[in-house]
Design a protein around this motif. Structure first.
Motif, PDB file in Angstrom:
ATOM      1  N   MET A  44       0.855  -1.197   0.000  1.00 40.56           N
ATOM      2  CA  MET A  44       0.000   0.000   0.000  1.00 40.56           C
ATOM      3  C   MET A  44       0.893   1.249   0.000  1.00 40.56           C
ATOM      4  SD  MET A  44      -3.346   0.707   2.370  1.00 40.56           S
ATOM      5  CE  MET A  44      -2.529   0.517   3.954  1.00 40.56           C
ATOM      6  N   GLY A  45       0.676   2.122  -0.962  1.00 39.87           N
ATOM      7  CA  GLY A  45       1.498   3.330  -1.077  1.00 39.87           C
ATOM      8  C   GLY A  45       1.078   4.401  -0.081  1.00 39.87           C
ATOM      9  N   PRO A  46       1.846   5.506  -0.035  1.00 41.98           N
ATOM     10  CA  PRO A  46       1.593   6.542   0.967  1.00 41.98           C
ATOM     11  C   PRO A  46       0.262   7.270   0.783  1.00 41.98           C
ATOM     12  CG  PRO A  46       3.324   7.214  -0.568  1.00 41.98           C
ATOM     13  CD  PRO A  46       3.048   5.777  -0.851  1.00 41.98           C
ATOM     14  N   VAL A  47      -0.219   7.358  -0.451  1.00 42.80           N
ATOM     15  CA  VAL A  47      -1.493   8.046  -0.666  1.00 42.80           C
ATOM     16  C   VAL A  47      -2.648   7.154  -0.234  1.00 42.80           C
ATOM     17  CG1 VAL A  47      -3.028   9.035  -2.402  1.00 42.80           C
ATOM     18  CG2 VAL A  47      -0.561   9.479  -2.518  1.00 42.80           C
ATOM     19  N   GLU A  48      -2.580   5.905  -0.639  1.00 38.51           N
ATOM     20  CA  GLU A  48      -3.638   4.971  -0.246  1.00 38.51           C
ATOM     21  C   GLU A  48      -3.687   4.840   1.289  1.00 38.51           C
ATOM     22  OE1 GLU A  48      -3.180   1.248  -2.184  1.00 38.51           O
ATOM     23  OE2 GLU A  48      -5.026   0.387  -1.354  1.00 38.51           O
ATOM     24  N   ALA A  78      -2.758   7.022   3.394  1.00 38.63           N
ATOM     25  CA  ALA A  78      -3.271   8.276   3.974  1.00 38.63           C
ATOM     26  C   ALA A  78      -4.793   8.228   4.084  1.00 38.63           C
ATOM     27  CB  ALA A  78      -2.826   9.468   3.126  1.00 38.63           C
ATOM     28  N   CYS A  79      -5.422   7.587   3.118  1.00 36.25           N
ATOM     29  CA  CYS A  79      -6.883   7.455   3.155  1.00 36.25           C
ATOM     30  C   CYS A  79      -7.313   6.520   4.286  1.00 36.25           C
ATOM     31  CB  CYS A  79      -7.404   6.931   1.816  1.00 36.25           C
ATOM     32  SG  CYS A  79      -6.981   8.005   0.422  1.00 36.25           S
ATOM     33  N   VAL A  80      -6.554   5.443   4.466  1.00 36.85           N
ATOM     34  CA  VAL A  80      -6.868   4.498   5.547  1.00 36.85           C
ATOM     35  C   VAL A  80      -6.725   5.179   6.907  1.00 36.85           C
ATOM     36  CG1 VAL A  80      -6.147   2.343   6.653  1.00 36.85           C
ATOM     37  CG2 VAL A  80      -6.188   2.511   4.143  1.00 36.85           C
ATOM     38  N   THR A  81      -5.638   5.937   7.055  1.00 32.62           N
ATOM     39  CA  THR A  81      -5.424   6.642   8.328  1.00 32.62           C
ATOM     40  C   THR A  81      -6.542   7.643   8.602  1.00 32.62           C
ATOM     41  OG1 THR A  81      -3.031   6.353   8.228  1.00 32.62           O
ATOM     42  CG2 THR A  81      -3.832   8.208   9.519  1.00 32.62           C
ATOM     43  N   LEU A  82      -6.974   8.347   7.562  1.00 32.50           N
ATOM     44  CA  LEU A  82      -8.061   9.309   7.747  1.00 32.50           C
ATOM     45  C   LEU A  82      -9.319   8.606   8.244  1.00 32.50           C
ATOM     46  CD1 LEU A  82      -9.256  12.151   7.517  1.00 32.50           C
ATOM     47  CD2 LEU A  82      -9.765  11.665   5.115  1.00 32.50           C
ATOM     48  N   SER A  83      -9.641   7.475   7.632  1.00 34.14           N
ATOM     49  CA  SER A  83     -10.822   6.732   8.086  1.00 34.14           C
ATOM     50  C   SER A  83     -10.692   6.315   9.548  1.00 34.14           C
ATOM     51  CB  SER A  83     -11.014   5.467   7.231  1.00 34.14           C
ATOM     52  OG  SER A  83     -11.293   5.822   5.909  1.00 34.14           O
ATOM     53  N   ASP A  85       3.095   3.190  12.121  1.00 29.65           N
ATOM     54  CA  ASP A  85       4.394   3.562  11.556  1.00 29.65           C
ATOM     55  C   ASP A  85       4.524   5.089  11.547  1.00 29.65           C
ATOM     56  OD1 ASP A  85       6.568   4.174   9.951  1.00 29.65           O
ATOM     57  OD2 ASP A  85       6.188   2.552   8.526  1.00 29.65           O
ATOM     58  N   PRO A  86       5.381   5.635  12.411  1.00 27.18           N
ATOM     59  CA  PRO A  86       5.492   7.099  12.504  1.00 27.18           C
ATOM     60  C   PRO A  86       5.914   7.752  11.190  1.00 27.18           C
ATOM     61  CG  PRO A  86       6.619   6.039  14.346  1.00 27.18           C
ATOM     62  CD  PRO A  86       6.247   4.943  13.386  1.00 27.18           C
ATOM     63  N   PHE A  87       6.662   7.029  10.372  1.00 29.52           N
ATOM     64  CA  PHE A  87       7.063   7.595   9.080  1.00 29.52           C
ATOM     65  C   PHE A  87       5.823   7.867   8.229  1.00 29.52           C
ATOM     66  CE2 PHE A  87       8.142   6.792   4.577  1.00 29.52           C
ATOM     67  CZ  PHE A  87       9.025   7.846   4.367  1.00 29.52           C
ATOM     68  N   TYR A  88       4.956   6.881   8.131  1.00 31.55           N
ATOM     69  CA  TYR A  88       3.735   7.095   7.357  1.00 31.55           C
ATOM     70  C   TYR A  88       2.810   8.109   8.032  1.00 31.55           C
ATOM     71  CZ  TYR A  88       4.631   3.875   3.587  1.00 31.55           C
ATOM     72  OH  TYR A  88       5.143   3.301   2.473  1.00 31.55           O
ATOM     73  N   ALA A  89       2.743   8.031   9.340  1.00 31.62           N
ATOM     74  CA  ALA A  89       1.899   9.003  10.062  1.00 31.62           C
ATOM     75  C   ALA A  89       2.309  10.429   9.707  1.00 31.62           C
ATOM     76  CB  ALA A  89       2.003   8.774  11.572  1.00 31.62           C
ATOM     77  N   LEU A 112      -1.735  17.867  13.428  1.00 33.22           N
ATOM     78  CA  LEU A 112      -2.369  16.797  12.644  1.00 33.22           C
ATOM     79  C   LEU A 112      -1.538  15.514  12.736  1.00 33.22           C
ATOM     80  CD1 LEU A 112      -3.567  18.671   9.418  1.00 33.22           C
ATOM     81  CD2 LEU A 112      -4.844  18.230  11.532  1.00 33.22           C
ATOM     82  N   THR A 113      -0.228  15.678  12.849  1.00 28.51           N
ATOM     83  CA  THR A 113       0.636  14.511  13.020  1.00 28.51           C
ATOM     84  C   THR A 113       0.324  13.789  14.333  1.00 28.51           C
ATOM     85  OG1 THR A 113       2.354  15.674  11.780  1.00 28.51           O
ATOM     86  CG2 THR A 113       3.042  13.724  13.015  1.00 28.51           C
ATOM     87  N   GLY A 114      -0.089  14.558  15.344  1.00 23.16           N
ATOM     88  CA  GLY A 114      -0.548  13.917  16.581  1.00 23.16           C
ATOM     89  C   GLY A 114      -1.725  12.991  16.314  1.00 23.16           C
ATOM     90  N   ALA A 115      -2.652  13.456  15.482  1.00 21.36           N
ATOM     91  CA  ALA A 115      -3.830  12.625  15.174  1.00 21.36           C
ATOM     92  C   ALA A 115      -3.453  11.386  14.377  1.00 21.36           C
ATOM     93  CB  ALA A 115      -4.858  13.459  14.404  1.00 21.36           C
ATOM     94  N   THR A 116      -2.555  11.539  13.401  1.00 22.71           N
ATOM     95  CA  THR A 116      -2.190  10.368  12.598  1.00 22.71           C
ATOM     96  C   THR A 116      -1.370   9.374  13.427  1.00 22.71           C
ATOM     97  OG1 THR A 116      -0.245  11.543  11.706  1.00 22.71           O
ATOM     98  CG2 THR A 116      -2.264  11.633  10.413  1.00 22.71           C
ATOM     99  N   LEU A 117      -0.486   9.899  14.276  1.00 21.77           N
ATOM    100  CA  LEU A 117       0.314   9.007  15.141  1.00 21.77           C
ATOM    101  C   LEU A 117      -0.570   8.165  16.060  1.00 21.77           C
ATOM    102  CD1 LEU A 117       3.243  11.279  16.402  1.00 21.77           C
ATOM    103  CD2 LEU A 117       3.479   9.122  15.132  1.00 21.77           C
TER     104      LEU A 117
END
Lengths: 270, 270, 270
Positions: free
Chosen positions: B1-5, B7-12, B212-216, B202-207
């Protein structure tokens, strides 16, 4: 060169040099102040810590000191920073929010004066209180008219060496000798919190590029008055006006200033 | 799964879990940061007190530490909170605002590193200063390009174990091995105060939802870059842009991300 | 006179008297709170310093105490200010942000109660925590429904003598005997940070002109619910909603209130 023409020159200088403006300000306006300065073209930094504020104040283009939500810790840092600015011959501007209405800050603001602000900008009640007159405003709002405070402003200017700005429906700017009045603005502006603080912050930007503090103060009042007047014409309310003023500062140019500014220089009466 | 795809999963995941994001931030961006996190779908809490910050940091989904208007009292609370987060294995992200330009916070930020941030996000001058290079920026603004800082960022990542983000016209994200660049955004964004702080928040929310902090870190930069770029196309100025970005985060979805995101992964050179 | 009609009378009184409302609040909402109060017609002052807060609290029309980002220094000032307000028989309103979720402020808020707030406004988790029930919310967000908290609210009101407001999709207002519910609002409102804090601040304005704290609390909830509901109908997102609410408060009038307000008085069950 008159005050309107020189306001255009000062604006160009801000856009070109992007001066670093150090703000020690209150929690109400920190965001809108930073945004207003960025929109005008300056580089704002908000630094309050006692270890850092003197360091920054001695290298910044100008320092803005606003006592709106001053605490003892912030007051100590402000003393150090204004002393550092004075020692480094950096211009600084004082906003004596609610001075006259509250005892601690009235004494504190008087104490700051010994570090020689280049400009003091307040409403009529605040300036009268600093000048040793008046009965204090209602909280942060003035209970006096700018006209009433003008004599006190002139005295305060002569005593301290600062340019004194009394803002209101008509803004008066005086260095004790010269006096100007800026007639721009709109009656909705007092319904936006902290536009006076914005005027003070913009004065930090003008002071950083304009050697004459009297003109620097006039220019800042012109910018905000012109933009506020234009923005208020089509605004949906005070929150939109706050936003439109920042947008307007970003687009401000010589044409707008020249077309809209209404500045009068008082005749010298010596 | 690439970084854009992803990103969508993380948003959900953020929308579904509404993670509690603990912010210790500055007075300039507290409001816009909270609103950006809410709009994205997270549950922000801004808690600075020394008695409370460690308690919250050890249970929150992630901790955001921003030294923008750090005072000695807040610095003490930040030390306690980051230690508590580290002890409880909670991710935390550091925003070293103006590090390099001011002595106190430069030393303080270096000290915080021992509590092992998951991500560090700064502009080029800030990251170079943390990496032990560079001459410091102008106040909170960078005087270096992100490209210049990338080597320092990689070294900093290897030394600290943190993912390092250098934001600018192109954002670089690196963990010392992997490197990505996000090419979204708009030239008006630096005219809005604290959008870098928003990226950090926003990085707090993704983390909080992405292991994976890199993807976050990549995802957060994608969200802000995508929304900023879209919002800037029709904006009336920087104040409107600040508002439109928050509105845009609220409406952000997979379609928008997939259509607009421009992310490149660097080839590994080992 | 019913609660809707009296809400119109209170609004007229605020516009006429422009009461000084002293706010000790958090760094997230300081700007929006001040703007909301100005838009409604009040004269807000944000003063936190320990030397100044008691002085202002004893002369202001009302005091608003919000523990959202409370620090030890601010807590000390809040103790002094609420004691001064109580001694001077000035009404004050408590916003127990995140009480129940964090230990320090839970104890601190309980301690403040001895200075006899006129009104306490919180979400369900906060009110249940103050009432000695519940397991605490998630950070600043409630994990309980207002209906669940109503019994606790009545007990809290009887024990403290304060009017207690539990805000949520339906707002409940009770003095332990009388109970009202306000059914206005919109599901987007929780996506704007600090609208609960705005409700509390508006209660400061109503308390300053309305002698019955029960009605004062109802009126403030009506103003915000009515405006939020109208503004949300055509808004572009939560940042626009925050702005439109302040614009809406500026234009709020008796017609809007009468047309839109949905207030129910509960039958007394004694």
């Amino acid at each position: 060169m008159g005050p309107v023409e020189s306001a255009c020159v000062t604006l160009s200088a801000i856009r070109e040099k992007s001066p670093l403006v150090h703000n020690m300000t209150n929690i109400v306006v920190a965001n809108t102040t930073a945004n207003a300065l960025l929109a005008l073209g300056a580089s704002p930094a908000m630094v309050d810590g006692p270890e850092e504020a003197p360091e920054l104040a001695s290298v910044a283009g100008a320092l803005v000191v606003n006592v709106g939500t001053v605490t003892p810790a912030q007051a100590d840092a402000m003393k150090l920073a204004t002393a550092a600015a004075h020692k480094a011959s950096r211009p600084w501007v004082l906003d004596p929010v609610a001075v006259g209405a509250l005892t601690f800050r009235t004494q504190f603001a008087a104490e700051l004066l010994k570090n020689k602000p280049s400009v003091i900008r307040g409403n009529a009640s605040e300036i009268m209180a600093l000048a040793g007159k008046g009965a204090g405003g209602k909280g942060v709002d003035s209970t006096d008219s700018p006209e009433t405070a003008l004599d006190g402003a002139k005295n305060l200017a002569r005593r301290t060496g600062a340019v004194v700005v009394v803002s209101g429906p008509i803004d008066f700017i005086t260095d004790g000798e010269r006096t100007a009045q800026v007639e721009n603005g709109d009656a909705m502006m007092p319904y936006v919190t902290g536009l006076g603080c914005t005027a003070t912050a913009l004065t930090g930007a003008t002071l950083a590029v304009c050697d004459d503090p009297f003109y620097a103060a006039v220019h800042a009042m012109v910018y905000l008055g012109v933009i506020g007047e234009i923005a208020a014409k089509e605004t949906a309310g005070p929150a939109s006006l706050q936003l439109d003023i920042i947008n307007g500062l970003y687009r401000l140019n010589s044409d707008t200033i020249t077309t809209t500014a209404r500045v009068k220089m008082h005749e010298a009466v010596a």
